[in-house]
Design a protein around this motif. Structure first.
Motif, PDB file in Angstrom:
ATOM      1  N   GLY A 145     102.299  44.199 -97.459  1.00 31.01           N
ATOM      2  CA  GLY A 145     103.228  43.497 -98.329  1.00 31.01           C
ATOM      3  C   GLY A 145     104.529  43.224 -97.608  1.00 31.01           C
ATOM      4  O   GLY A 145     104.999  44.051 -96.827  1.00 31.01           O
ATOM      5  N   GLU A 146     105.086  42.041 -97.846  1.00 29.77           N
ATOM      6  CA  GLU A 146     106.410  41.697 -97.324  1.00 29.77           C
ATOM      7  C   GLU A 146     107.279  41.334 -98.526  1.00 29.77           C
ATOM      8  O   GLU A 146     106.923  40.474 -99.325  1.00 29.77           O
ATOM      9  N   PHE A 147     108.417  42.024 -98.647  1.00 25.25           N
ATOM     10  CA  PHE A 147     109.315  41.861 -99.784  1.00 25.25           C
ATOM     11  C   PHE A 147     110.679  41.469 -99.235  1.00 25.25           C
ATOM     12  O   PHE A 147     111.273  42.222 -98.459  1.00 25.25           O
ATOM     13  N   VAL A 148     111.167  40.305 -99.616  1.00 24.47           N
ATOM     14  CA  VAL A 148     112.436  39.792 -99.085  1.00 24.47           C
ATOM     15  C   VAL A 148     113.461  39.751-100.211  1.00 24.47           C
ATOM     16  O   VAL A 148     113.210  39.167-101.272  1.00 24.47           O
ATOM     17  N   PHE A 149     114.604  40.381 -99.950  1.00 24.16           N
ATOM     18  CA  PHE A 149     115.721  40.401-100.895  1.00 24.16           C
ATOM     19  C   PHE A 149     116.906  39.679-100.275  1.00 24.16           C
ATOM     20  O   PHE A 149     117.113  39.747 -99.057  1.00 24.16           O
ATOM     21  N   ARG A 150     117.699  39.007-101.085  1.00 24.40           N
ATOM     22  CA  ARG A 150     118.952  38.380-100.661  1.00 24.40           C
ATOM     23  C   ARG A 150     120.081  39.215-101.259  1.00 24.40           C
ATOM     24  O   ARG A 150     120.122  39.434-102.463  1.00 24.40           O
ATOM     25  N   CYS A 151     120.974  39.705-100.410  1.00 30.80           N
ATOM     26  CA  CYS A 151     122.042  40.604-100.848  1.00 30.80           C
ATOM     27  C   CYS A 151     123.398  39.898-100.764  1.00 30.80           C
ATOM     28  O   CYS A 151     123.774  39.398 -99.701  1.00 30.80           O
ATOM     29  N   ASP A 152     124.137  39.882-101.881  1.00 32.27           N
ATOM     30  CA  ASP A 152     125.461  39.265-101.904  1.00 32.27           C
ATOM     31  C   ASP A 152     126.459  40.044-101.061  1.00 32.27           C
ATOM     32  O   ASP A 152     127.363  39.464-100.466  1.00 32.27           O
ATOM     33  N   LYS A 153     126.314  41.367-101.010  1.00 31.98           N
ATOM     34  CA  LYS A 153     127.219  42.224-100.239  1.00 31.98           C
ATOM     35  C   LYS A 153     126.399  43.117 -99.308  1.00 31.98           C
ATOM     36  O   LYS A 153     126.224  44.316 -99.568  1.00 31.98           O
ATOM     37  N   PRO A 154     125.890  42.558 -98.212  1.00 32.40           N
ATOM     38  CA  PRO A 154     124.998  43.326 -97.347  1.00 32.40           C
ATOM     39  C   PRO A 154     125.637  44.577 -96.748  1.00 32.40           C
ATOM     40  O   PRO A 154     124.944  45.561 -96.479  1.00 32.40           O
ATOM     41  N   ALA A 155     126.956  44.581 -96.566  1.00 36.97           N
ATOM     42  CA  ALA A 155     127.618  45.772 -96.026  1.00 36.97           C
ATOM     43  C   ALA A 155     127.488  46.963 -96.974  1.00 36.97           C
ATOM     44  O   ALA A 155     127.620  48.117 -96.558  1.00 36.97           O
ATOM     45  N   ALA A 156     127.212  46.689 -98.240  1.00 42.14           N
ATOM     46  CA  ALA A 156     127.077  47.762 -99.232  1.00 42.14           C
ATOM     47  C   ALA A 156     125.655  48.319 -99.306  1.00 42.14           C
ATOM     48  O   ALA A 156     125.401  49.270-100.048  1.00 42.14           O
ATOM     49  N   VAL A 157     124.727  47.752 -98.540  1.00 41.67           N
ATOM     50  CA  VAL A 157     123.363  48.284 -98.525  1.00 41.67           C
ATOM     51  C   VAL A 157     123.393  49.587 -97.730  1.00 41.67           C
ATOM     52  O   VAL A 157     123.575  49.587 -96.520  1.00 41.67           O
ATOM     53  N   LYS A 158     123.235  50.682 -98.436  1.00 47.03           N
ATOM     54  CA  LYS A 158     123.301  52.001 -97.799  1.00 47.03           C
ATOM     55  C   LYS A 158     122.084  52.860 -98.092  1.00 47.03           C
ATOM     56  O   LYS A 158     121.951  53.948 -97.552  1.00 47.03           O
ATOM     57  N   SER A 159     121.199  52.366 -98.961  1.00 46.48           N
ATOM     58  CA  SER A 159     120.004  53.149 -99.284  1.00 46.48           C
ATOM     59  C   SER A 159     118.964  52.272 -99.975  1.00 46.48           C
ATOM     60  O   SER A 159     119.280  51.234-100.542  1.00 46.48           O
ATOM     61  N   VAL A 160     117.720  52.746 -99.893  1.00 45.13           N
ATOM     62  CA  VAL A 160     116.610  52.160-100.644  1.00 45.13           C
ATOM     63  C   VAL A 160     115.838  53.320-101.256  1.00 45.13           C
ATOM     64  O   VAL A 160     115.416  54.237-100.542  1.00 45.13           O
ATOM     65  N   THR A 161     115.694  53.290-102.574  1.00 47.80           N
ATOM     66  CA  THR A 161     114.887  54.286-103.271  1.00 47.80           C
ATOM     67  C   THR A 161     113.515  53.681-103.525  1.00 47.80           C
ATOM     68  O   THR A 161     113.410  52.560-104.037  1.00 47.80           O
ATOM     69  N   VAL A 162     112.483  54.411-103.134  1.00 48.57           N
ATOM     70  CA  VAL A 162     111.104  53.917-103.195  1.00 48.57           C
ATOM     71  C   VAL A 162     110.410  54.539-104.409  1.00 48.57           C
ATOM     72  O   VAL A 162     110.210  55.757-104.464  1.00 48.57           O
ATOM     73  N   ASN A 163     110.056  53.701-105.381  1.00 46.80           N
ATOM     74  CA  ASN A 163     109.399  54.156-106.613  1.00 46.80           C
ATOM     75  C   ASN A 163     107.905  53.857-106.630  1.00 46.80           C
ATOM     76  O   ASN A 163     107.296  53.815-107.709  1.00 46.80           O
ATOM     77  N   LEU A 164     107.321  53.679-105.463  1.00 46.92           N
ATOM     78  CA  LEU A 164     105.883  53.414-105.385  1.00 46.92           C
ATOM     79  C   LEU A 164     105.062  54.559-105.966  1.00 46.92           C
ATOM     80  O   LEU A 164     103.957  54.345-106.467  1.00 46.92           O
ATOM     81  N   PHE A 165     105.586  55.771-105.905  1.00 44.49           N
ATOM     82  CA  PHE A 165     104.832  56.951-106.350  1.00 44.49           C
ATOM     83  C   PHE A 165     104.547  56.916-107.848  1.00 44.49           C
ATOM     84  O   PHE A 165     103.537  57.445-108.302  1.00 44.49           O
ATOM     85  N   ASP A 166     105.450  56.312-108.620  1.00 44.44           N
ATOM     86  CA  ASP A 166     105.230  56.180-110.059  1.00 44.44           C
ATOM     87  C   ASP A 166     104.141  55.151-110.359  1.00 44.44           C
ATOM     88  O   ASP A 166     103.367  55.314-111.295  1.00 44.44           O
ATOM     89  N   ALA A 167     104.096  54.108-109.569  1.00 43.79           N
ATOM     90  CA  ALA A 167     103.158  53.010-109.801  1.00 43.79           C
ATOM     91  C   ALA A 167     101.758  53.300-109.261  1.00 43.79           C
ATOM     92  O   ALA A 167     100.770  52.779-109.793  1.00 43.79           O
TER      93      ALA A 167
END
Length: 198
Positions: A145-167
């Motif tokens: 899978g390839e998932f592309v996000f567009r971020c208005d404030k990329p400098a604020a990207v400091k983490s990604v929480t992965v919720n795949l375990f619930d799904a």
């Protein structure tokens, strides 16, 4: 390999940076996959380039749908469709730092043994070629899978929480790696420890 991504921040040509970023993500995923196919585990590469955040997931089909081959009946086809629907809701599965204001732009799903239509993709241009490629992977097939996000404030990207375990209850661990102007980071994520921070 991720050391090369830090060079992308100094490259003046955005198209070249995007091309290099995607190439390095592909190489990274391919190199990691060569290390072995393991049920219950998935690999996730995260790259931030400008205001584009790209996540590349590689998971054994077994971890997502419970089997690693083309679906044999309507029940199995439905399991594939439901898994694809969950993955297409990537903004729920991957929660990015709220301050970054990231919005999901696109999702691409592929497997050598699954009909693209079951994954919500356009039919393969060469269906016979896809089936031939899938035949040699019949015992250990993956879903990419390839998932592309567009971020208005990329400098604020400091983490990604992965919720795949619930799904996906069969998924036990995600080996995650991130590359951005802030460097490279990695973590082994699970149901209790889901966030890769940098």
């Amino acid at each position: 390999m991720f050391e090369c991504l830090s060079l992308l921040t100094t490259e003046p040509d955005t198209a070249m940076r995007n091309t290099l970023s995607l190439l390095l993500l592909t190489l990274s995923t391919t190199a990691f996959a060569a290390g072995g196919h393991s049920h219950g585990k998935a690999e996730l590469d995260i790259a931030l380039d400008g205001n584009t955040l790209t996540l590349a997931l590689e998971a054994p089909l077994e971890s997502l749908v419970g089997f690693e081959r083309a679906p044999k009946n309507a029940n199995e086809q439905e399991r594939v469709k439901k898994a694809a629907e969950k993955l297409r809701a990537a903004d729920k599965l991957f929660v990015i730092s709220a301050d970054a204001a990231c919005k999901l732009q696109s999702v691409k799903l592929a497997s050598a043994v699954i009909d693209p239509a079951l994954l919500g993709e356009a039919p393969a241009a060469n269906a016979a070629g896809a089936k031939a490629a899938g035949a040699k992977e019949e015992g250990h097939a993956d879903l990419d899978g390839e998932f592309v996000f567009r971020c208005d404030k990329p400098a604020a990207v400091k983490s990604v929480t992965v919720n795949l375990f619930d799904a996906f209850s069969l998924l036990q661990r995600v080996d995650a790696r991130a590359a951005s102007a802030k460097g490279q980071h990695a973590a082994k994520l699970n149901g209790k420890s889901r966030t890769l921070s940098w």
